[in-house]
Design a protein around this motif. Structure first.
Motif, PDB file in Angstrom:
ATOM      1  N   UNK A   1      10.193  38.059  24.139  1.00 16.77           N
ATOM      2  CA  UNK A   1      10.486  38.983  25.219  1.00 16.77           C
ATOM      3  C   UNK A   1       9.415  40.077  25.244  1.00 16.77           C
ATOM      4  N   UNK A   2       8.922  40.366  26.438  1.00 24.18           N
ATOM      5  CA  UNK A   2       7.899  41.398  26.559  1.00 24.18           C
ATOM      6  C   UNK A   2       8.459  42.623  27.274  1.00 24.18           C
ATOM      7  N   UNK A   3       7.696  43.695  27.205  1.00 23.51           N
ATOM      8  CA  UNK A   3       8.122  44.970  27.772  1.00 23.51           C
ATOM      9  C   UNK A   3       7.251  45.399  28.948  1.00 23.51           C
ATOM     10  N   UNK A   4       6.551  44.446  29.583  1.00 22.04           N
ATOM     11  CA  UNK A   4       5.652  44.806  30.684  1.00 22.04           C
ATOM     12  C   UNK A   4       6.422  45.519  31.791  1.00 22.04           C
ATOM     13  N   UNK A   5       7.489  44.905  32.272  1.00 21.25           N
ATOM     14  CA  UNK A   5       8.250  45.489  33.383  1.00 21.25           C
ATOM     15  C   UNK A   5       8.850  46.832  32.995  1.00 21.25           C
ATOM     16  N   UNK A   6       9.359  46.931  31.781  1.00 20.59           N
ATOM     17  CA  UNK A   6       9.960  48.186  31.323  1.00 20.59           C
ATOM     18  C   UNK A   6       8.945  49.320  31.349  1.00 20.59           C
ATOM     19  N   UNK A   7       7.766  49.077  30.776  1.00 20.98           N
ATOM     20  CA  UNK A   7       6.726  50.106  30.749  1.00 20.98           C
ATOM     21  C   UNK A   7       6.227  50.407  32.157  1.00 20.98           C
ATOM     22  N   UNK A   8       6.070  49.378  32.957  1.00 15.07           N
ATOM     23  CA  UNK A   8       5.604  49.553  34.335  1.00 15.07           C
ATOM     24  C   UNK A   8       6.579  50.413  35.126  1.00 15.07           C
ATOM     25  N   UNK A   9       7.853  50.136  34.981  1.00 15.27           N
ATOM     26  CA  UNK A   9       8.877  50.893  35.713  1.00 15.27           C
ATOM     27  C   UNK A   9       8.979  52.328  35.208  1.00 15.27           C
ATOM     28  N   UNK A  10       8.728  52.547  33.919  1.00 18.11           N
ATOM     29  CA  UNK A  10       8.778  53.905  33.369  1.00 18.11           C
ATOM     30  C   UNK A  10       7.770  54.829  34.038  1.00 18.11           C
ATOM     31  N   UNK A  11       6.660  54.265  34.481  1.00 16.26           N
ATOM     32  CA  UNK A  11       5.656  55.096  35.143  1.00 16.26           C
ATOM     33  C   UNK A  11       5.721  54.967  36.661  1.00 16.26           C
ATOM     34  N   UNK A  12       6.740  54.247  37.155  1.00 13.35           N
ATOM     35  CA  UNK A  12       6.975  54.152  38.590  1.00 13.35           C
ATOM     36  C   UNK A  12       5.935  53.348  39.348  1.00 13.35           C
ATOM     37  N   UNK A  13       5.462  52.271  38.738  1.00 13.84           N
ATOM     38  CA  UNK A  13       4.416  51.451  39.342  1.00 13.84           C
ATOM     39  C   UNK A  13       4.975  50.078  39.710  1.00 13.84           C
ATOM     40  N   UNK A  14       4.597  49.586  40.873  1.00 10.82           N
ATOM     41  CA  UNK A  14       5.036  48.260  41.309  1.00 10.82           C
ATOM     42  C   UNK A  14       4.216  47.175  40.617  1.00 10.82           C
ATOM     43  N   UNK A  15       4.736  45.949  40.666  1.00 11.06           N
ATOM     44  CA  UNK A  15       3.982  44.814  40.143  1.00 11.06           C
ATOM     45  C   UNK A  15       2.653  44.689  40.866  1.00 11.06           C
ATOM     46  N   UNK A  16       2.681  44.858  42.178  1.00 11.42           N
ATOM     47  CA  UNK A  16       1.461  44.723  42.976  1.00 11.42           C
ATOM     48  C   UNK A  16       0.413  45.752  42.556  1.00 11.42           C
ATOM     49  N   UNK A  17       0.844  46.962  42.287  1.00 14.24           N
ATOM     50  CA  UNK A  17      -0.082  48.025  41.877  1.00 14.24           C
ATOM     51  C   UNK A  17      -0.704  47.711  40.518  1.00 14.24           C
ATOM     52  N   UNK A  18       0.116  47.295  39.554  1.00 17.43           N
ATOM     53  CA  UNK A  18      -0.410  46.961  38.232  1.00 17.43           C
ATOM     54  C   UNK A  18      -1.315  45.743  38.311  1.00 17.43           C
TER      55      UNK A  18
END
Length: 72
Positions: A1-18
């Motif tokens: 299990x990875x934490x990509x989405x969790x970290x991305x959401x913590x900074x308020x960034x969309x998948x498209x932006x990342x």
């Protein structure tokens, strides 16, 4: 299990932006976030650099914590 989405959401960034920050299309990032694909070391480094460039200081271990440290 990875934490990509969790970290991305913590900074308020969309998948498209990342994905754009990394130079990928969003579906590639989505596959990694959803554990449909496993990134190699270079791709892990790109994810870290992409998150850091958007204001999320992190390491590979933050994104892919050792199995014993994963909180479910």
């Amino acid at each position: 299990m990875n934490q990509i989405a969790t970290l991305r959401k913590q900074i308020g960034v969309s998948q498209a932006c990342l994905a754009k920050a990394i130079g990928w299309i969003p579906s590639r990032l989505s596959n990694y976030e959803n554990n449909l694909r496993t990134p190699g070391l270079e791709d892990c480094r790109k994810i870290v650099m992409g998150l850091e460039s958007l204001g999320c200081p992190c390491s590979i271990d933050d994104i892919y914590p050792p199995t014993s440290e994963v909180v479910q």
